[in-house]
Design a protein around this motif. Structure first.
Motif, mmCIF file in Angstrom:
data_model
loop_
_atom_site.group_PDB
_atom_site.id
_atom_site.type_symbol
_atom_site.label_atom_id
_atom_site.label_comp_id
_atom_site.label_asym_id
_atom_site.label_seq_id
_atom_site.Cartn_x
_atom_site.Cartn_y
_atom_site.Cartn_z
ATOM 1 N N ILE A 167 5.493 15.869 -9.206
ATOM 2 C CA ILE A 167 5.128 16.615 -10.356
ATOM 3 C C ILE A 167 3.544 16.442 -10.059
ATOM 4 N N TYR A 168 2.992 15.210 -9.781
ATOM 5 C CA TYR A 168 1.699 15.110 -9.758
ATOM 6 C C TYR A 168 1.278 15.898 -8.238
ATOM 7 N N GLY A 169 1.889 16.529 -7.459
ATOM 8 C CA GLY A 169 1.693 17.008 -6.321
ATOM 9 C C GLY A 169 1.124 16.003 -5.041
ATOM 10 N N LYS A 170 1.752 14.675 -5.164
ATOM 11 C CA LYS A 170 1.611 13.619 -4.139
ATOM 12 C C LYS A 170 2.483 13.662 -3.135
ATOM 13 N N VAL A 171 1.912 13.210 -1.875
ATOM 14 C CA VAL A 171 2.706 13.281 -0.771
ATOM 15 C C VAL A 171 4.058 12.282 -0.448
ATOM 16 N N SER A 172 4.067 11.356 -1.477
ATOM 17 C CA SER A 172 5.169 10.589 -1.942
ATOM 18 C C SER A 172 6.271 11.109 -2.854
ATOM 19 N N GLY A 173 5.885 12.242 -3.051
ATOM 20 C CA GLY A 173 6.836 13.037 -3.911
ATOM 21 C C GLY A 173 8.219 13.233 -3.622
ATOM 22 N N SER A 174 9.108 13.503 -4.467
ATOM 23 C CA SER A 174 10.724 13.922 -3.650
ATOM 24 C C SER A 174 10.757 14.870 -2.721
ATOM 25 N N CYS A 175 9.588 15.915 -2.690
ATOM 26 C CA CYS A 175 9.400 17.130 -1.591
ATOM 27 C C CYS A 175 8.132 16.797 -1.205
ATOM 28 N N ARG A 176 7.556 15.739 -1.106
ATOM 29 C CA ARG A 176 6.217 15.641 -0.364
ATOM 30 C C ARG A 176 5.091 16.241 -1.186
ATOM 31 N N GLY A 177 5.381 16.489 -2.322
ATOM 32 C CA GLY A 177 4.170 17.148 -3.104
ATOM 33 C C GLY A 177 4.173 18.499 -3.082
#
Length: 333
Positions: free
Chosen positions: A96-106
């Motif tokens: 949700i924060y648009g970060k590379v460690s997100g569920s879909c890499r941001g």
């Protein structure tokens, strides 16, 4: 035979550990959404955010019957579905924060979180787009013969989309193990459901395609849990598709920043005071003497700590680089 003090026999369809898990899931969704509500107001989160707060009983009551092999396709209001399906909250928050460690890499943000390992095919910013996707997932499960089911979630607004109606027909013709869940919260953005939907009940829509359907109080976890259990079991056993309408209420606007001028005076106050599905669940299990306030408070503390950790993780995580733009574009077979 005397009933043990904490036994749920004859009272609830779940044992005590099941009830505690249901509460934990609903409380996690609520805390996650309340955290996003506060952070979005500070300007910390990019893009649009649509919150599931107030609707926790429906997503939780349905997903408790599912396994990782079962597929779901969500909506733009998908955080609750993700959490109930077992998607990691830290990965979700980072996404949700648009970060590379997100569920879909941001790369997906709030409206496109997915985790195929958990059977979460993705939230979707296109209204009604998940319905044809679950027809494909249901067809695959049918050919595998593994008893898997696929569930599409739509709101009352998306129920008018052609893709949704075509999917009802396709699922019926192919007798797919698919459940269509209409989360009827009364408003398609700011338009009243009574103004925009011609039928009195979404069950009538199902009947038009030869599908069985049932309407339940989406604020009542137990009503949702029992109804969903029956139609999911039917689908697993080859009984075919069905529709479940959950009448529910969202506590916030269609999106964060929605002024909600379409709501009646005092409507939001009434929702918080008298139509909170978490309060309703808590009252029932405590009055039955099955779960104590102390046990619920302990879960609350653990959930708050989890969401605080997820938020801190998301804020500290790095943004994608320019090189990340060209990754995940094509599938290599």
């Amino acid at each position: 035979m005397m009933t043990a003090p904490n036994s749920t026999a004859g009272i609830f369809p779940l044992d005590k550990p099941g009830l505690l898990q249901a509460y934990r899931t609903m409380r996690t969704i609520r805390e996650f959404e309340e955290c996003l509500h506060a952070d979005f107001a500070k300007g910390d989160i990019p893009g649009f955010v649509h919150l599931y707060a107030g609707e926790e009983a429906a997503g939780t009551g349905i997903m408790m019957h599912l396994e990782d092999k079962d597929r779901i396709a969500s909506t733009h209001r998908g955080h609750g579905h993700c959490i109930a399906k077992g998607v990691d909250t830290s990965g979700m928050m980072a996404e949700i924060y648009g970060k590379v460690s997100g569920s879909c890499r941001g790369k997906g943000g709030s409206m496109h979180i997915a985790d195929l390992s958990k059977g979460m095919m993705g939230a979707n910013g296109i209204l009604g787009a998940g319905a044809p996707l679950v027809c494909g997932a249901g067809l695959a499960a049918k050919f595998r013969g593994d008893g898997g089911v696929a569930i599409s979630f739509v709101g009352d607004g998306a129920s008018n989309q052609g893709t949704f109606l075509e999917s009802l027909n396709l699922a019926a013709v192919w007798n797919l193990p698919v459940i269509f869940v209409v989360e009827n919260n009364g408003y398609a953005e700011s338009t009243s459901r009574d103004y925009a939907v011609a039928v009195d009940s979404f069950v009538d829509r199902a009947a038009g395609f030869g599908l069985p359907g049932v309407t339940v109080d989406g604020l009542d976890f137990f009503a949702v849990y029992e109804a969903a259990g029956e139609i999911i079991k039917r689908a697993r056993e080859g009984g075919g598709p069905a529709l479940l309408e959950c009448k529910m209420i969202r506590m916030y606007g269609h999106f964060e920043g929605d002024q909600q001028t379409y709501r009646a005076k005092g409507e939001l106050d009434d929702i918080r005071a008298n139509k909170d599905c978490l309060k309703m669940f808590t009252q029932r299990v405590m009055e039955a003497g099955v779960i104590s306030r102390g046990e619920l408070d302990a879960i609350d503390r653990e959930v708050v700590a989890e969401i605080q950790e997820a938020s801190a993780f998301a804020k500290a995580a790095p943004l994608p680089t320019a090189a990340d733009l060209t990754t995940d574009v094509y599938v290599n077979y």
